[in-house]
Write a protein that holds these residues in place. Sequence first.
Motif, PDB file in Angstrom:
ATOM      1  N   HIS A  96      95.396  57.678  24.725  1.00  0.00           N
ATOM      2  CA  HIS A  96      96.437  58.716  24.853  1.00  0.00           C
ATOM      3  C   HIS A  96      95.961  60.054  24.306  1.00  0.00           C
ATOM      4  O   HIS A  96      96.722  60.788  23.705  1.00  0.00           O
ATOM      5  CB  HIS A  96      97.700  58.262  24.124  1.00  0.00           C
ATOM      6  N   GLN A  97      94.681  60.373  24.513  1.00  0.00           N
ATOM      7  CA  GLN A  97      94.140  61.573  23.884  1.00  0.00           C
ATOM      8  C   GLN A  97      94.668  62.868  24.495  1.00  0.00           C
ATOM      9  O   GLN A  97      94.660  63.911  23.850  1.00  0.00           O
ATOM     10  CB  GLN A  97      92.612  61.540  23.902  1.00  0.00           C
ATOM     11  N   GLU A  98      95.153  62.799  25.717  1.00  0.00           N
ATOM     12  CA  GLU A  98      95.726  64.002  26.327  1.00  0.00           C
ATOM     13  C   GLU A  98      97.027  64.410  25.639  1.00  0.00           C
ATOM     14  O   GLU A  98      97.375  65.578  25.584  1.00  0.00           O
ATOM     15  CB  GLU A  98      95.985  63.784  27.835  1.00  0.00           C
ATOM     16  N   LEU A 138      93.580  61.938  15.071  1.00  0.00           N
ATOM     17  CA  LEU A 138      92.353  62.205  15.835  1.00  0.00           C
ATOM     18  C   LEU A 138      92.264  61.271  17.039  1.00  0.00           C
ATOM     19  O   LEU A 138      91.872  61.692  18.124  1.00  0.00           O
ATOM     20  CB  LEU A 138      91.125  62.053  14.927  1.00  0.00           C
ATOM     21  N   ASN A 139      92.645  60.009  16.843  1.00  0.00           N
ATOM     22  CA  ASN A 139      92.654  59.064  17.966  1.00  0.00           C
ATOM     23  C   ASN A 139      93.539  59.568  19.110  1.00  0.00           C
ATOM     24  O   ASN A 139      93.280  59.285  20.279  1.00  0.00           O
ATOM     25  CB  ASN A 139      93.170  57.695  17.517  1.00  0.00           C
ATOM     26  N   LEU A 140      94.591  60.294  18.748  1.00  0.00           N
ATOM     27  CA  LEU A 140      95.518  60.812  19.770  1.00  0.00           C
ATOM     28  C   LEU A 140      95.116  62.200  20.260  1.00  0.00           C
ATOM     29  O   LEU A 140      95.873  62.852  20.975  1.00  0.00           O
ATOM     30  CB  LEU A 140      96.946  60.855  19.200  1.00  0.00           C
ATOM     31  N   TRP A 187      97.324  52.030  12.942  1.00  0.00           N
ATOM     32  CA  TRP A 187      98.104  51.762  14.167  1.00  0.00           C
ATOM     33  C   TRP A 187      99.586  52.045  13.948  1.00  0.00           C
ATOM     34  O   TRP A 187     100.282  52.467  14.874  1.00  0.00           O
ATOM     35  CB  TRP A 187      97.819  50.345  14.655  1.00  0.00           C
ATOM     36  N   ALA A 188     100.043  51.837  12.713  1.00  0.00           N
ATOM     37  CA  ALA A 188     101.412  52.229  12.384  1.00  0.00           C
ATOM     38  C   ALA A 188     101.561  53.741  12.541  1.00  0.00           C
ATOM     39  O   ALA A 188     102.471  54.232  13.226  1.00  0.00           O
ATOM     40  CB  ALA A 188     101.750  51.790  10.954  1.00  0.00           C
ATOM     41  N   ALA A 189     100.653  54.472  11.935  1.00  0.00           N
ATOM     42  CA  ALA A 189     100.724  55.939  12.020  1.00  0.00           C
ATOM     43  C   ALA A 189     100.580  56.409  13.460  1.00  0.00           C
ATOM     44  O   ALA A 189     101.285  57.326  13.905  1.00  0.00           O
ATOM     45  CB  ALA A 189      99.638  56.571  11.144  1.00  0.00           C
ATOM     46  N   GLN A 190      99.683  55.753  14.199  1.00  0.00           N
ATOM     47  CA  GLN A 190      99.449  56.195  15.577  1.00  0.00           C
ATOM     48  C   GLN A 190     100.671  55.944  16.457  1.00  0.00           C
ATOM     49  O   GLN A 190     101.019  56.790  17.304  1.00  0.00           O
ATOM     50  CB  GLN A 190      98.190  55.497  16.127  1.00  0.00           C
ATOM     51  N   ALA A 191     101.336  54.826  16.253  1.00  0.00           N
ATOM     52  CA  ALA A 191     102.557  54.546  17.033  1.00  0.00           C
ATOM     53  C   ALA A 191     103.641  55.575  16.720  1.00  0.00           C
ATOM     54  O   ALA A 191     104.354  56.046  17.611  1.00  0.00           O
ATOM     55  CB  ALA A 191     103.057  53.129  16.735  1.00  0.00           C
TER      56      ALA A 191
END
Lengths: 319, 319, 319
Positions: C30-32, C59-61, C306-310
């Motif tokens: 989901h980097q866009e 950063l992953n996003l 993954w918690a933060a990313q969600a």
Amino acid sequence: MKLFTSVHDVANVPAIVKEALELKANPFAHQELGKNKTIGLIFLNPSLRTRLSTQKAALNLGMNAIVMNIDKEGWALETRDGVVMNGTTVEHIREAAGVMGEYCDILGIRSFPSLKDKEEDYTEDIFNKFIKYSGIPVISLESATRHPLQSFADLITIEEHKKTAKPKVVLTWAPHVKALPQAVPNSFAEWMCKAQEEGMIDFVITHPEGYELAENFTPGAKITYNQDEALSGADFIYVKNWSSYEDYGKVLTEGEGWMMTQEKLKITNKAKVMHCLPVRRDLELGSDILDSEDSLVIKEAANRVWAAQAVIKGILEEL
Amino acid sequence: MKLFTSVHDVANVPAIVKEALELKANPFAHQELGKNKTIGLIFLNPSLRTRLSTQKAALNLGMNAIVMNIDKEGWALETRDGVVMNGTTVEHIREAAGVMGEYCDILGIRSFPSLKDKEEDYTEDIFNKFIKYSGIPVISLESATRHPLQSFADLITIEEHKKTAKPKVVLTWAPHVKALPQAVPNSFAEWMCKAQEEGMIDFVITHPEGYELAENFTPGAKITYNQDEALSGADFIYVKNWSSYEDYGKVLTEGEGWMMTQEKLKITNKAKVMHCLPVRRDLELGSDILDSEDSLVIKEAANRVWAAQAVIKGILEEL
Amino acid sequence: MKLFTSVHDVANVPAIVKEALELKANPFAHQELGKNKTIGLIFLNPSLRTRLSTQKAALNLGMNAIVMNIDKEGWALETRDGVVMNGTTVEHIREAAGVMGEYCDILGIRSFPSLKDKEEDYTEDIFNKFIKYSGIPVISLESATRHPLQSFADLITIEEHKKTAKPKVVLTWAPHVKALPQAVPNSFAEWMCKAQEEGMIDFVITHPEGYELAENFTPGAKITYNQDEALSGADFIYVKNWSSYEDYGKVLTEGEGWMMTQEKLKITNKAKVMHCLPVRRDLELGSDILDSEDSLVIKEAANRVWAAQAVIKGILEEL
């Protein structure tokens, strides 16, 4: 490469110097390699060159760089096993390193020696625990006994500026007001002894009595207490203070006469002068040299980027 | 642009204000310009707005931003020449700046004045040495005597909110508990005097006796000790404390009656109120104003991004 | 999602756990979504896991992450209204938060309780002011009374390691040398009570008398002073110290016998042991457990990403 804590982690020293110079000529050629990879740069001690140049190297390779000053932004780590943690340390290195290993692909660690307990410092206890418990490749950003990215950059700089096939390189002790670690001279000696083995240079070390480095760092080096003898005909002079290894962490002399000056350079072969920085002007090394064309200190620092980039690239290729 | 330390580095003030407003409308239009370029943001002193907004501006332009708090993450710099470095300073600015110049394409530097030695502060010794020894374009993130990114953002904000072709802008001194630098008022005066020359505004300065700014910062400004006279008919009021320039670094008065309030605004032309922040509520400026529609303080801060972005873009275009 | 300060901000708990596990399987999908978006991570207190994992998630996003230690790199904030700021606080939270809201798309804030004034801590005054004055979505990086990213990561970890459809989860108080906030146990209880409502687990809390958590965090939880009774048949044991809520911020007992050990695990259903970290070894939790296969502590920390990313993804989707 799986690890970078000393010259012994480098399979082929002349080859990695060549690689670094290729990266210098073409810094952004490998940005796909680091895409979506994260380097964590963990500082237990202050840093200027290492902090900036390693970030730069990682960014050049397309990586994300996350910097943490663990002593200031986090808390004190416990490194000993078998202690009840009812004191001032908040987290054990087992957990801290383990967690960092989950978030990062590569870790860079800076951790200075205590200079109080030779055994503890020279077993590289903290470093080895970071390696063991993080479970990922670790790069030394200077450890208790070595500063290999600095020494690698120094060798790159010698390679760039040598005027003869096999220049004479001299490591000379210098005065200082504080007791400093042996990490930089140990590491420089180790890299230069390796370079000497490879036929790249001749290597001489000079220092006052009592400042002998640990023998395993100086195989094949010529060692003398006579600075003039060492400087005679030298092509590169590497100036550095360190405290005693034998009488561990002690300052044995004020070192009168050991400061490097233009006058002393006269007996060299128009030597270029090197120092890892930070340098105490007119205590370790004369301003007359630092502000002259003879000084390579800024060029060495600049080469820290390419040393770091060659190492990180080598690790990324084997992830 | 090769340098940004004052309004004198800007070739055309109305044009750069226009450029900043275009960037605000279209922040990500120039990301190719900064690709693989690095800005180093070096803080010798604390920062909130400058730290965040300059990073944001650089990222908007596609650059890498490396931030370093040199006092906390590094060590104390020596700035004087000709001293034997056997004290507490660890590295000379000649080497520190030289090295930073190797790692970065642009440097931003924040360095406050001592407020003890007027000559030293007003010659901008530290800043000029960073410029000289880094060898790369330097942006002031606030120096001993100026804060030009703030003043540029202030002018952008005036341009956005003016209701007449040539608004009356008033810089008014305010009370404070500490001795503060003259950097913000110097710089604001310098930009407003330039804007007045360009026919953009009319500019008045008011302060108690003894708080005169250095004359070279206020060419063409009307200066009065009578705050009411200054405020009368004003369109923009810029509130700021500073310590004395004449009796250097001193607080001469508690400044009773000088705090800006809603009551005072009644004699203005429904003036908008400005402040560079951080602001001491109900000491420099009344909460009644800060929490009202009359306050532009958050909008000025927001415009810091576009001021920084216009400056960085101008420098990138000439790299 | 417009805000993330507690489990109450999550519309569907099982769904967001599923989402986090999907992100773990495919971190860069989901980097866009985050392109040209900036998250500001503002620390009023130290942090290791939260600092690193939230940066990694952003950063992953594809986002830019700007980190600021406001206490060290900035200055002290005033949080009270109606005070004349003539003391040591330099900037009011109204301005500081307002400005951050202009530079960032999302703010993460860490702010610990004073443990001195229960009302002030439990009204989450600082947090609510950051939310109000920034005007942008705020993520809790641990507040005075909750640490929801930790608890979310804990639930992800339970979901990954459960061996039965509805495992028994026990929160057990542990000894410590310092008075710690109730944030982690409050938040864990709140998430587990919600998970119990959803039929995902059975939840039990055990602690010495006087350590009751505030009732609104424990709806439906079984609470007992008998640790053995709680541990009996447990599938997951969550170990954590906290200070008294009733006798606010006080340490009431040294807690002899409450440290979790391998011996105690014998009455569980081969329970996995959890802790939010940092953990005081052999004070809160035995090394024998931490170094065994029974420990999930590193895996919980890993799931923080993954918690933060969600959460960040959920917010980005509604910006």
